[in-house]
Design a protein around this motif. Structure first.
Motif, PDB file in Angstrom:
ATOM      1  N   VAL A   1     -64.474 -38.559   9.299  1.00 49.53           N
ATOM      2  CA  VAL A   1     -62.950 -38.164   9.537  1.00 49.53           C
ATOM      3  C   VAL A   1     -63.142 -36.600   8.436  1.00 49.53           C
ATOM      4  O   VAL A   1     -63.342 -35.658   8.445  1.00 49.53           O
ATOM      5  CB  VAL A   1     -61.722 -37.639   9.244  1.00 49.53           C
ATOM      6  N   LEU A   2     -63.872 -37.178   6.949  1.00 48.39           N
ATOM      7  CA  LEU A   2     -63.857 -35.780   5.821  1.00 48.39           C
ATOM      8  C   LEU A   2     -65.376 -35.265   6.122  1.00 48.39           C
ATOM      9  O   LEU A   2     -65.726 -33.912   6.002  1.00 48.39           O
ATOM     10  CB  LEU A   2     -64.075 -36.595   4.695  1.00 48.39           C
ATOM     11  N   ALA A   3     -66.362 -35.438   6.704  1.00 51.44           N
ATOM     12  CA  ALA A   3     -67.555 -34.562   7.045  1.00 51.44           C
ATOM     13  C   ALA A   3     -67.232 -33.971   8.124  1.00 51.44           C
ATOM     14  O   ALA A   3     -67.816 -32.905   8.370  1.00 51.44           O
ATOM     15  CB  ALA A   3     -68.929 -36.207   7.523  1.00 51.44           C
TER      16      ALA A   3
ATOM     17  N   TYR B   1     -80.089 -32.643   0.334  1.00 53.48           N
ATOM     18  CA  TYR B   1     -79.882 -32.295  -0.957  1.00 53.48           C
ATOM     19  C   TYR B   1     -80.981 -31.001  -0.725  1.00 53.48           C
ATOM     20  O   TYR B   1     -80.532 -30.354  -1.344  1.00 53.48           O
ATOM     21  CB  TYR B   1     -80.384 -33.073  -2.352  1.00 53.48           C
ATOM     22  N   LEU B   2     -81.987 -31.404  -0.015  1.00 51.99           N
ATOM     23  CA  LEU B   2     -83.129 -29.876  -0.503  1.00 51.99           C
ATOM     24  C   LEU B   2     -82.531 -29.302   1.038  1.00 51.99           C
ATOM     25  O   LEU B   2     -82.805 -27.854   1.010  1.00 51.99           O
ATOM     26  CB  LEU B   2     -84.060 -30.835   0.782  1.00 51.99           C
ATOM     27  N   LEU B   3     -81.688 -29.489   2.195  1.00 54.83           N
ATOM     28  CA  LEU B   3     -81.065 -28.124   2.877  1.00 54.83           C
ATOM     29  C   LEU B   3     -79.783 -27.436   1.996  1.00 54.83           C
ATOM     30  O   LEU B   3     -80.134 -26.715   2.205  1.00 54.83           O
ATOM     31  CB  LEU B   3     -81.074 -28.804   4.180  1.00 54.83           C
TER      32      LEU B   3
ATOM     33  N   ILE C   1     -73.955 -31.786   8.022  1.00 54.34           N
ATOM     34  CA  ILE C   1     -72.936 -32.060   8.674  1.00 54.34           C
ATOM     35  C   ILE C   1     -73.536 -32.412  10.544  1.00 54.34           C
ATOM     36  O   ILE C   1     -73.943 -33.630  10.885  1.00 54.34           O
ATOM     37  CB  ILE C   1     -71.942 -31.977   8.570  1.00 54.34           C
ATOM     38  N   ILE C   2     -74.238 -31.482  10.500  1.00 55.04           N
ATOM     39  CA  ILE C   2     -74.359 -31.161  11.938  1.00 55.04           C
ATOM     40  C   ILE C   2     -76.449 -31.873  12.787  1.00 55.04           C
ATOM     41  O   ILE C   2     -75.903 -32.970  13.682  1.00 55.04           O
ATOM     42  CB  ILE C   2     -74.361 -29.985  12.413  1.00 55.04           C
ATOM     43  N   LEU C   3     -76.692 -31.804  11.341  1.00 56.50           N
ATOM     44  CA  LEU C   3     -77.991 -32.020  11.917  1.00 56.50           C
ATOM     45  C   LEU C   3     -77.769 -33.615  11.509  1.00 56.50           C
ATOM     46  O   LEU C   3     -78.557 -34.737  11.738  1.00 56.50           O
ATOM     47  CB  LEU C   3     -78.881 -31.857  11.036  1.00 56.50           C
ATOM     48  N   SER C   4     -77.440 -34.046  10.640  1.00 52.36           N
ATOM     49  CA  SER C   4     -77.392 -35.213  10.546  1.00 52.36           C
ATOM     50  C   SER C   4     -76.365 -36.320  11.357  1.00 52.36           C
ATOM     51  O   SER C   4     -77.013 -36.713  11.078  1.00 52.36           O
ATOM     52  CB  SER C   4     -75.768 -35.890   9.123  1.00 52.36           C
ATOM     53  N   ILE C   5     -75.552 -35.516  12.355  1.00 50.82           N
ATOM     54  CA  ILE C   5     -75.336 -36.179  13.536  1.00 50.82           C
ATOM     55  C   ILE C   5     -75.884 -36.302  14.255  1.00 50.82           C
ATOM     56  O   ILE C   5     -75.989 -37.489  14.884  1.00 50.82           O
ATOM     57  CB  ILE C   5     -73.591 -35.500  14.077  1.00 50.82           C
TER      58      ILE C   5
END
Length: 177
Positions: free
Chosen positions: A47-49, A150-152, A164-168
């Motif tokens: 939910v936080l993300a 971190y790098l991004l 966040i979208i890339l992580s999803i």
């Protein structure tokens, strides 16, 4: 009774969450995950993300979602009101007083003394999310996501919403079952 619990769960962080959204997140997490057990740490971190990826104040977005999940549309309204009520009340009552003493060294020291406490609360929340990620995704995937994020954000200055979208997307592609 559930609506009263929703109100308390978001009103208390609103009172104690000095500095707004980031400072109130650990307090909301305590109420929602530990006190009332409406969510797990993993669900709360999701939910936080998602809330961080959307525009606007994080605390109100989280309140609306958690209130809706817990008590429907009226629960969302109660949670939203409880989140903004402390700020609204304090602004109305204390704005004149703070404005009159805005140059006071005591008022300036107040913010200096509160900042380390907020840093500790956010640090504890970070470690709880890290534990949850290690349990859910595993050490290798968690390290890949940590280093990549971190790098991004720090080296290439990519907006956190895109991270966040890339992580999803990464999770769907590489962690999905």
């Amino acid at each position: 009774m559930v609506y009263w619990n929703i109100f308390i769960a978001f009103f208390l962080p609103g009172i104690l969450g000095y500095g707004g959204g980031p400072a109130s997140i650990p307090l909301i997490q305590h109420e929602v995950v530990e006190r009332y057990e409406w969510m797990s740490v993993g669900e709360f971190s999701e939910v936080l993300a998602i809330g961080n990826a959307l525009p606007g104040p994080i605390a109100t977005k989280m309140a609306a979602y958690i209130g809706y999940e817990t008590g429907g549309v009226f629960g969302a309204a109660v949670a939203l009101f409880a989140t903004i009520a402390p700020s609204l009340i304090l602004m109305l009552l204390l704005m004149g007083l703070l404005y009159a003493y805005r140059q006071s060294p005591k008022v300036k020291r107040l913010t200096t003394y509160v900042r380390p406490i907020i840093a500790v609360l956010l640090g504890i929340l970070t470690f709880q999310f890290l534990e949850s990620a290690l349990e859910g995704a595993g050490a290798v995937q968690t390290i890949i996501l940590l280093v990549g994020s971190y790098l991004l954000m720090e080296k290439w200055k990519v907006h956190p919403a895109f991270v966040i979208i890339l992580s999803i997307v990464y999770g769907i592609l590489f962690l999905g079952s």
